[in-house]
Design a protein around this motif. Structure first.
Motif, PDB file in Angstrom:
ATOM      1  N   VAL A 181       0.832  -1.200   0.000  1.00 48.61           N
ATOM      2  CA  VAL A 181       0.000   0.000   0.000  1.00 48.61           C
ATOM      3  C   VAL A 181       0.869   1.253   0.000  1.00 48.61           C
ATOM      4  O   VAL A 181       0.615   2.210  -0.752  1.00 48.61           O
ATOM      5  N   ALA A 182       1.927   1.273   0.819  1.00 53.14           N
ATOM      6  CA  ALA A 182       2.828   2.425   0.870  1.00 53.14           C
ATOM      7  C   ALA A 182       3.501   2.643  -0.470  1.00 53.14           C
ATOM      8  O   ALA A 182       3.636   3.793  -0.936  1.00 53.14           O
ATOM      9  N   GLU A 183       3.926   1.558  -1.111  1.00 50.14           N
ATOM     10  CA  GLU A 183       4.571   1.662  -2.434  1.00 50.14           C
ATOM     11  C   GLU A 183       3.622   2.277  -3.454  1.00 50.14           C
ATOM     12  O   GLU A 183       4.007   3.178  -4.219  1.00 50.14           O
ATOM     13  N   ILE A 184       2.390   1.809  -3.477  1.00 49.70           N
ATOM     14  CA  ILE A 184       1.405   2.322  -4.431  1.00 49.70           C
ATOM     15  C   ILE A 184       1.090   3.786  -4.151  1.00 49.70           C
ATOM     16  O   ILE A 184       1.032   4.621  -5.067  1.00 49.70           O
ATOM     17  N   GLN A 185       0.909   4.135  -2.884  1.00 50.65           N
ATOM     18  CA  GLN A 185       0.590   5.519  -2.533  1.00 50.65           C
ATOM     19  C   GLN A 185       1.752   6.454  -2.834  1.00 50.65           C
ATOM     20  O   GLN A 185       1.538   7.597  -3.278  1.00 50.65           O
ATOM     21  N   LYS A 194       3.683   6.288  -5.252  1.00 49.54           N
ATOM     22  CA  LYS A 194       3.693   6.509  -6.701  1.00 49.54           C
ATOM     23  C   LYS A 194       2.449   7.250  -7.173  1.00 49.54           C
ATOM     24  O   LYS A 194       2.226   7.395  -8.374  1.00 49.54           O
ATOM     25  N   GLY A 195       1.629   7.701  -6.233  1.00 50.53           N
ATOM     26  CA  GLY A 195       0.447   8.465  -6.590  1.00 50.53           C
ATOM     27  C   GLY A 195      -0.806   7.644  -6.762  1.00 50.53           C
ATOM     28  O   GLY A 195      -1.855   8.176  -7.148  1.00 50.53           O
ATOM     29  N   GLY A 196      -0.752   6.349  -6.459  1.00 53.26           N
ATOM     30  CA  GLY A 196      -1.916   5.493  -6.590  1.00 53.26           C
ATOM     31  C   GLY A 196      -2.750   5.475  -5.320  1.00 53.26           C
ATOM     32  O   GLY A 196      -2.419   6.134  -4.321  1.00 53.26           O
ATOM     33  N   GLU A 197      -3.835   4.721  -5.360  1.00 52.50           N
ATOM     34  CA  GLU A 197      -4.737   4.644  -4.223  1.00 52.50           C
ATOM     35  C   GLU A 197      -5.029   3.181  -3.924  1.00 52.50           C
ATOM     36  O   GLU A 197      -5.470   2.431  -4.799  1.00 52.50           O
ATOM     37  N   ALA A 198      -4.790   2.772  -2.693  1.00 56.18           N
ATOM     38  CA  ALA A 198      -5.001   1.377  -2.298  1.00 56.18           C
ATOM     39  C   ALA A 198      -5.270   1.283  -0.816  1.00 56.18           C
ATOM     40  O   ALA A 198      -4.771   2.094  -0.026  1.00 56.18           O
ATOM     41  N   VAL A 199      -6.067   0.282  -0.449  1.00 60.76           N
ATOM     42  CA  VAL A 199      -6.287  -0.062   0.954  1.00 60.76           C
ATOM     43  C   VAL A 199      -6.065  -1.567   1.089  1.00 60.76           C
ATOM     44  O   VAL A 199      -6.153  -2.311   0.109  1.00 60.76           O
ATOM     45  N   SER A 200      -5.765  -2.000   2.298  1.00 59.64           N
ATOM     46  CA  SER A 200      -5.471  -3.413   2.515  1.00 59.64           C
ATOM     47  C   SER A 200      -6.402  -4.007   3.554  1.00 59.64           C
ATOM     48  O   SER A 200      -6.931  -3.304   4.419  1.00 59.64           O
ATOM     49  N   VAL A 201      -6.580  -5.331   3.437  1.00 55.41           N
ATOM     50  CA  VAL A 201      -7.384  -6.089   4.390  1.00 55.41           C
ATOM     51  C   VAL A 201      -6.617  -7.360   4.735  1.00 55.41           C
ATOM     52  O   VAL A 201      -6.262  -8.140   3.841  1.00 55.41           O
ATOM     53  N   ILE A 202      -6.362  -7.573   6.016  1.00 56.37           N
ATOM     54  CA  ILE A 202      -5.724  -8.819   6.450  1.00 56.37           C
ATOM     55  C   ILE A 202      -6.775  -9.911   6.406  1.00 56.37           C
ATOM     56  O   ILE A 202      -7.818  -9.819   7.072  1.00 56.37           O
ATOM     57  N   ALA A 203      -6.540 -10.934   5.611  1.00 61.78           N
ATOM     58  CA  ALA A 203      -7.567 -11.953   5.438  1.00 61.78           C
ATOM     59  C   ALA A 203      -6.952 -13.281   5.035  1.00 61.78           C
ATOM     60  O   ALA A 203      -6.005 -13.332   4.246  1.00 61.78           O
ATOM     61  N   ASP A 204      -7.515 -14.341   5.568  1.00 62.13           N
ATOM     62  CA  ASP A 204      -7.229 -15.700   5.137  1.00 62.13           C
ATOM     63  C   ASP A 204      -8.430 -16.136   4.303  1.00 62.13           C
ATOM     64  O   ASP A 204      -9.537 -16.301   4.832  1.00 62.13           O
ATOM     65  N   VAL A 205      -8.232 -16.318   2.994  1.00 65.41           N
ATOM     66  CA  VAL A 205      -9.377 -16.593   2.115  1.00 65.41           C
ATOM     67  C   VAL A 205     -10.025 -17.937   2.406  1.00 65.41           C
ATOM     68  O   VAL A 205     -11.121 -18.219   1.922  1.00 65.41           O
ATOM     69  N   GLY A 206      -9.363 -18.780   3.205  1.00 61.77           N
ATOM     70  CA  GLY A 206      -9.969 -20.041   3.599  1.00 61.77           C
ATOM     71  C   GLY A 206     -11.035 -19.886   4.666  1.00 61.77           C
ATOM     72  O   GLY A 206     -11.651 -20.878   5.074  1.00 61.77           O
TER      73      GLY A 206
END
Length: 335
Positions: A49-53, A55-67
């Motif tokens: 997320v920090a890398e994307i931001q 560079k001017g991008g927009e992102a959010v993260s969610v901690i998740a186990d898809v199982g």
């Protein structure tokens, strides 16, 4: 179905902290998409997320186990809370196991299916619940594999999970069509790809595992995924090698069995000794933030995949090639 261009989309990506998911997230952000990225590794998610931001991008993260279905539903809820919804959902998270089916524990097999199969089921259902309420054109992308058509020894349980994903996706697509919902469903089927896949897998072998050649660069898959985000395609096979194997298997299945039995165990084992068996991503994240592994050579493109995505251009190029060849032949005949 007219889908939004990437620059106008909100895209959900699971398994976004390494390999195909990480490459796709970076490329999608570069194209202007806003992202909701999910994985189990909180530190890695924050770094992406920090890398994307930065560079001017927009992102959010969610901690998740898809199982876990509750975790997957939290991804959906966070996307709606932060962006008002999403246009594309990419079920990318996956793990693998190298080993004979009579040696791999049932517990490990079930855990792999929790991620590879049930993760995609939970994600597909969560995405559809939002798409149904929204009622505008949307996209669901499931990550299959060429091994979802042609199983191989040593990766039997992974092959089985991808067969299950293919069957689920096909049925899900037909039910969506029958309901008249404006949702495009694409199954992406990569060949062997240069990602940390083998490094994250649980290994029962005496030697370190590897993918059978030829191996394609991870960005070949990412480009196919982003193409699917904007186009209504039923499925996309990434890599001509995988397509050839599946074609041969459909034409001569028993002969293909014999060939695979002889060569695939050898092609999936390196000469390096196996590392610690508990160093894997099956139950918990370990090493993330890498798109690629250590393959000495990876194909940077796939002519087959490019031709399948742009058939008219491929026909035009073939016609030009034929015309040039004919011209060369005529010139030689005159000499």
């Amino acid at each position: 179905m007219r889908l939004k261009p990437l620059r106008e989309q909100v895209i959900v990506i699971t398994g976004a902290t390494s390999g195909i998911g990480l490459a796709t997230a970076r490329m999608a952000s570069d194209c202007g998409a806003r992202l909701v990225i999910a994985a189990r590794n909180e530190e890695a998610l924050q770094a992406v997320v920090a890398e994307i931001q930065n560079k001017g991008g927009e992102a959010v993260s969610v901690i998740a186990d898809v199982g876990r279905e509750a975790d997957v539903n939290r991804i959906k809820d966070e996307a709606i809370r932060r962006f008002g919804g999403f246009d594309t959902w990419i079920n990318n998270a996956a793990v693998s196991i190298y080993g004979r089916l009579d040696e791999v524990s049932i517990e490990d097999m079930q855990r792999l299916f929790d991620t590879n199969f049930w993760g995609q089921v939970y994600g597909s259902r969560a995405a559809l619940s939002h798409f149904r309420d929204r009622g505008t054109p949307a996209k669901l992308i499931n990550m299959g594999s060429v091994l979802g058509e042609r199983a191989i020894p040593i990766q039997g349980i992974y092959s089985a999970s991808k067969h299950a994903v293919a069957g689920f996706t096909e049925s899900f697509r037909m039910e969506i069509d029958a309901a008249g919902l404006p949702v495009s469903v694409t199954l992406i089927k990569p060949s062997a790809i240069d990602t940390p896949y083998k490094d994250h897998a649980k290994n029962y072998l005496d030697e370190a595992p590897k993918n059978p050649p030829p191996v394609y660069d991870v960005r070949v898959v990412a480009r196919a995924i982003l193409y699917a985000c904007e186009h209504d395609r039923r499925d996309i096979t990434v890599g001509g090698a995988g397509r050839l194997i599946n074609l041969a298997s459909s034409m001569a299945p028993r002969m293909s069995d014999r060939v695979m039995t002889r060569i695939m165990p050898y092609l999936q084992q390196s000469r390096d000794p196996a590392g610690p068996r508990d160093h894997n991503n099956l139950y918990a994240p370990q090493d993330d933030l890498e798109e690629r592994s250590n393959y000495p050579f990876a194909l940077k493109s796939s002519l087959y995949t490019q031709a399948s995505l742009h058939p008219l251009a491929a026909v035009g190029m073939a016609a030009v090639a034929v015309a040039l060849a004919a011209g060369v032949i005529r010139a030689r005949q005159k000499l």
